[in-house]
Design a protein around this motif. Structure first.
Motif, PDB file in Angstrom:
ATOM      1  N   PRO A 189       0.831  -1.197   0.000  1.00 46.71           N
ATOM      2  CA  PRO A 189       0.000   0.000   0.000  1.00 46.71           C
ATOM      3  C   PRO A 189       0.872   1.256   0.000  1.00 46.71           C
ATOM      4  O   PRO A 189       1.712   1.431   0.875  1.00 46.71           O
ATOM      5  CB  PRO A 189      -0.790  -0.116   1.305  1.00 46.71           C
ATOM      6  N   THR A 190       0.690   2.097  -1.002  1.00 41.18           N
ATOM      7  CA  THR A 190       1.512   3.283  -1.160  1.00 41.18           C
ATOM      8  C   THR A 190       0.607   4.495  -1.308  1.00 41.18           C
ATOM      9  O   THR A 190      -0.371   4.462  -2.059  1.00 41.18           O
ATOM     10  CB  THR A 190       2.424   3.144  -2.399  1.00 41.18           C
ATOM     11  N   PRO A 236      -4.981   6.559  -1.820  1.00 39.32           N
ATOM     12  CA  PRO A 236      -4.526   7.456  -0.755  1.00 39.32           C
ATOM     13  C   PRO A 236      -4.573   6.817   0.629  1.00 39.32           C
ATOM     14  O   PRO A 236      -5.425   5.973   0.906  1.00 39.32           O
ATOM     15  CB  PRO A 236      -5.505   8.634  -0.841  1.00 39.32           C
ATOM     16  N   ALA A 237      -3.638   7.239   1.467  1.00 35.55           N
ATOM     17  CA  ALA A 237      -3.544   6.684   2.825  1.00 35.55           C
ATOM     18  C   ALA A 237      -4.739   7.087   3.685  1.00 35.55           C
ATOM     19  O   ALA A 237      -4.930   6.543   4.773  1.00 35.55           O
ATOM     20  CB  ALA A 237      -2.248   7.130   3.482  1.00 35.55           C
ATOM     21  N   ASP A 238      -5.549   8.041   3.197  1.00 33.25           N
ATOM     22  CA  ASP A 238      -6.760   8.426   3.941  1.00 33.25           C
ATOM     23  C   ASP A 238      -8.020   8.061   3.148  1.00 33.25           C
ATOM     24  O   ASP A 238      -9.080   8.636   3.332  1.00 33.25           O
ATOM     25  CB  ASP A 238      -6.744   9.925   4.258  1.00 33.25           C
ATOM     26  N   GLY A 239      -7.878   7.050   2.269  1.00 29.51           N
ATOM     27  CA  GLY A 239      -9.010   6.622   1.452  1.00 29.51           C
ATOM     28  C   GLY A 239     -10.035   5.827   2.241  1.00 29.51           C
ATOM     29  O   GLY A 239      -9.844   5.525   3.433  1.00 29.51           O
ATOM     30  N   PRO A 240     -11.162   5.494   1.608  1.00 23.56           N
ATOM     31  CA  PRO A 240     -12.276   4.847   2.309  1.00 23.56           C
ATOM     32  C   PRO A 240     -11.934   3.491   2.929  1.00 23.56           C
ATOM     33  O   PRO A 240     -12.527   3.100   3.926  1.00 23.56           O
ATOM     34  CB  PRO A 240     -13.357   4.709   1.238  1.00 23.56           C
ATOM     35  N   TYR A 241     -10.985   2.762   2.328  1.00 21.75           N
ATOM     36  CA  TYR A 241     -10.634   1.435   2.856  1.00 21.75           C
ATOM     37  C   TYR A 241      -9.236   1.404   3.477  1.00 21.75           C
ATOM     38  O   TYR A 241      -8.688   0.341   3.743  1.00 21.75           O
ATOM     39  CB  TYR A 241     -10.713   0.388   1.732  1.00 21.75           C
ATOM     40  N   SER A 242      -8.679   2.595   3.698  1.00 25.08           N
ATOM     41  CA  SER A 242      -7.262   2.650   4.090  1.00 25.08           C
ATOM     42  C   SER A 242      -7.009   2.008   5.456  1.00 25.08           C
ATOM     43  O   SER A 242      -5.961   1.387   5.664  1.00 25.08           O
ATOM     44  CB  SER A 242      -6.764   4.090   4.083  1.00 25.08           C
ATOM     45  N   ASP A 243      -7.947   2.115   6.370  1.00 29.20           N
ATOM     46  CA  ASP A 243      -7.731   1.513   7.697  1.00 29.20           C
ATOM     47  C   ASP A 243      -7.641  -0.010   7.605  1.00 29.20           C
ATOM     48  O   ASP A 243      -6.803  -0.638   8.259  1.00 29.20           O
ATOM     49  CB  ASP A 243      -8.848   1.913   8.669  1.00 29.20           C
ATOM     50  N   VAL A 244      -8.500  -0.601   6.777  1.00 26.75           N
ATOM     51  CA  VAL A 244      -8.479  -2.059   6.584  1.00 26.75           C
ATOM     52  C   VAL A 244      -7.182  -2.468   5.903  1.00 26.75           C
ATOM     53  O   VAL A 244      -6.514  -3.427   6.319  1.00 26.75           O
ATOM     54  CB  VAL A 244      -9.691  -2.514   5.741  1.00 26.75           C
ATOM     55  N   ILE A 245      -6.814  -1.739   4.858  1.00 25.49           N
ATOM     56  CA  ILE A 245      -5.576  -2.050   4.124  1.00 25.49           C
ATOM     57  C   ILE A 245      -4.374  -1.929   5.047  1.00 25.49           C
ATOM     58  O   ILE A 245      -3.499  -2.794   5.095  1.00 25.49           O
ATOM     59  CB  ILE A 245      -5.433  -1.124   2.902  1.00 25.49           C
ATOM     60  N   ARG A 246      -4.331  -0.849   5.810  1.00 18.59           N
ATOM     61  CA  ARG A 246      -3.211  -0.589   6.722  1.00 18.59           C
ATOM     62  C   ARG A 246      -3.094  -1.711   7.760  1.00 18.59           C
ATOM     63  O   ARG A 246      -1.985  -2.105   8.138  1.00 18.59           O
ATOM     64  CB  ARG A 246      -3.434   0.757   7.416  1.00 18.59           C
ATOM     65  N   SER A 247      -4.209  -2.223   8.182  1.00 15.39           N
ATOM     66  CA  SER A 247      -4.208  -3.249   9.233  1.00 15.39           C
ATOM     67  C   SER A 247      -3.572  -4.559   8.755  1.00 15.39           C
ATOM     68  O   SER A 247      -3.164  -5.384   9.570  1.00 15.39           O
ATOM     69  CB  SER A 247      -5.638  -3.523   9.707  1.00 15.39           C
ATOM     70  N   HIS A 248      -3.474  -4.746   7.441  1.00 18.01           N
ATOM     71  CA  HIS A 248      -2.863  -5.966   6.910  1.00 18.01           C
ATOM     72  C   HIS A 248      -1.344  -5.878   6.862  1.00 18.01           C
ATOM     73  O   HIS A 248      -0.675  -6.893   6.642  1.00 18.01           O
ATOM     74  CB  HIS A 248      -3.402  -6.270   5.505  1.00 18.01           C
ATOM     75  N   THR A 249      -0.780  -4.687   7.026  1.00 19.53           N
ATOM     76  CA  THR A 249       0.676  -4.560   7.009  1.00 19.53           C
ATOM     77  C   THR A 249       1.231  -4.816   8.408  1.00 19.53           C
ATOM     78  O   THR A 249       0.571  -4.547   9.405  1.00 19.53           O
ATOM     79  CB  THR A 249       1.128  -3.154   6.552  1.00 19.53           C
ATOM     80  N   ALA A 250       2.468  -5.335   8.459  1.00 17.13           N
ATOM     81  CA  ALA A 250       3.112  -5.556   9.762  1.00 17.13           C
ATOM     82  C   ALA A 250       3.520  -4.234  10.405  1.00 17.13           C
ATOM     83  O   ALA A 250       3.560  -4.111  11.625  1.00 17.13           O
ATOM     84  CB  ALA A 250       4.348  -6.447   9.578  1.00 17.13           C
ATOM     85  N   LEU A 251       3.798  -3.226   9.552  1.00 12.76           N
ATOM     86  CA  LEU A 251       4.253  -1.935  10.083  1.00 12.76           C
ATOM     87  C   LEU A 251       3.099  -0.978  10.376  1.00 12.76           C
ATOM     88  O   LEU A 251       3.310   0.089  10.962  1.00 12.76           O
ATOM     89  CB  LEU A 251       5.228  -1.268   9.087  1.00 12.76           C
ATOM     90  N   GLY A 252       1.894  -1.354   9.956  1.00 13.72           N
ATOM     91  CA  GLY A 252       0.725  -0.555  10.302  1.00 13.72           C
ATOM     92  C   GLY A 252       0.633   0.781   9.598  1.00 13.72           C
ATOM     93  O   GLY A 252       0.024   1.719  10.100  1.00 13.72           O
ATOM     94  N   ARG A 253       1.228   0.886   8.414  1.00 11.98           N
ATOM     95  CA  ARG A 253       1.154   2.166   7.695  1.00 11.98           C
ATOM     96  C   ARG A 253       1.317   1.953   6.194  1.00 11.98           C
ATOM     97  O   ARG A 253       1.672   0.869   5.741  1.00 11.98           O
ATOM     98  CB  ARG A 253       2.241   3.122   8.178  1.00 11.98           C
ATOM     99  N   TYR A 254       1.028   2.985   5.454  1.00 16.88           N
ATOM    100  CA  TYR A 254       1.299   3.014   4.018  1.00 16.88           C
ATOM    101  C   TYR A 254       2.748   3.424   3.777  1.00 16.88           C
ATOM    102  O   TYR A 254       3.356   4.112   4.605  1.00 16.88           O
ATOM    103  CB  TYR A 254       0.410   4.056   3.332  1.00 16.88           C
TER     104      TYR A 254
END
Length: 251
Positions: A192-193, A199-217
């Motif tokens: 996720p970039t 965008p990191a503030d998009g509608p699904y960004s929280d769900v996407i972010r939660s799948h990363t180990a680092l918790g961010r884009y």
């Protein structure tokens, strides 16, 4: 006193397919900062392209922006030749342009399939083969894939995932065919970039972010840093492989 600071890509020439925004624009800026003259293609947004040109020139390098639809194989090959002709050589190619079709696989028709394959698969093939004709030892081809080639975690990505997975085979083939000439081919799979497409503030960004180990884009510059490493001399023994830059999304 010599005030010139040596940069990793001094004297090199790079071509970025799809360089006016997002990851592509970040790659253009980074390669210029590292000392390369850079040509790049863009689709429609001439104002965005001009902004990138100014960034390259501000880094003290030469830029060439070319309006090209990556689905037009003839125009794309001509653009690669134009960059080599303008700057006298070609050392680095980065394939960054891509379509991002998302939707249920049974609702995406043949038209979407053909356009996606033309831009996401055929264009990297066309640009890579055109670039290889200009490259000598030390040349590098870096293609931007996607983590969905490793893990398609959400529905609706079937066509996009297929197109990015095809690049794995292309990269291996290029590496094997061109390795004898000292030309390398690698594939970068971003996670996720934060771009205008995702965008990191998009509608699904929280769900996407939660799948990363680092918790961010990632920022686009973080992807560009890996591309620059693979394109330059420090990556000279890396070829035929895919590098995940995904914050641990696929762990």
């Amino acid at each position: 006193m010599n005030t010139h600071t040596h940069t990793p890509l001094d004297g090199r020439v790079a071509m970025v397919v799809g360089g006016s925004r997002g990851i592509g624009a970040a790659v253009v800026r980074r390669l210029a900062r590292d000392g390369a003259d850079v040509g790049f293609t863009y689709l429609r947004d001439s104002a965005a392209a001009e902004t990138v040109v100014k960034a390259v020139e501000a880094a003290g390098r030469r830029a060439l922006a070319l309006p090209v639809d990556s689905a037009d194989a003839e125009a794309l090959a001509a653009a690669v030749d134009a960059v080599a002709d303008r700057f006298g050589r070609l050392d680095i190619l980065v394939n960054s342009a891509a379509l991002y079709p998302v939707g249920p696989i049974d609702e995406l028709g043949v038209e979407e399939f053909d356009r996606t394959v033309a831009v996401n698969v055929r264009a990297p093939f066309v640009a890579s083969t055109a670039a290889a004709r200009h490259m000598t030892g030390g040349g590098s081809i870096v293609t931007i894939g996607s983590l969905v080639a490793d893990r398609t975690v959400f529905p609706g990505y079937g066509l996009y995932s297929m197109s990015k997975t095809a690049l794995v085979g292309l990269t291996k083939g290029l590496a094997r065919d061109l390795g004898g000439r000292g030309i390398r081919a690698t594939l970068v799979h971003p996670g996720p970039t934060d771009t205008d497409l995702n965008p990191a503030d998009g509608p699904y960004s929280d769900v996407i972010r939660s799948h990363t180990a680092l918790g961010r884009y990632a920022g686009p510059d973080e992807i560009a840093a890996t591309v620059a490493h693979l394109a330059g001399d420090e990556g000279r023994f890396i070829t035929g492989t895919s590098v995940l830059v995904d914050g641990g999304f696929t762990v």
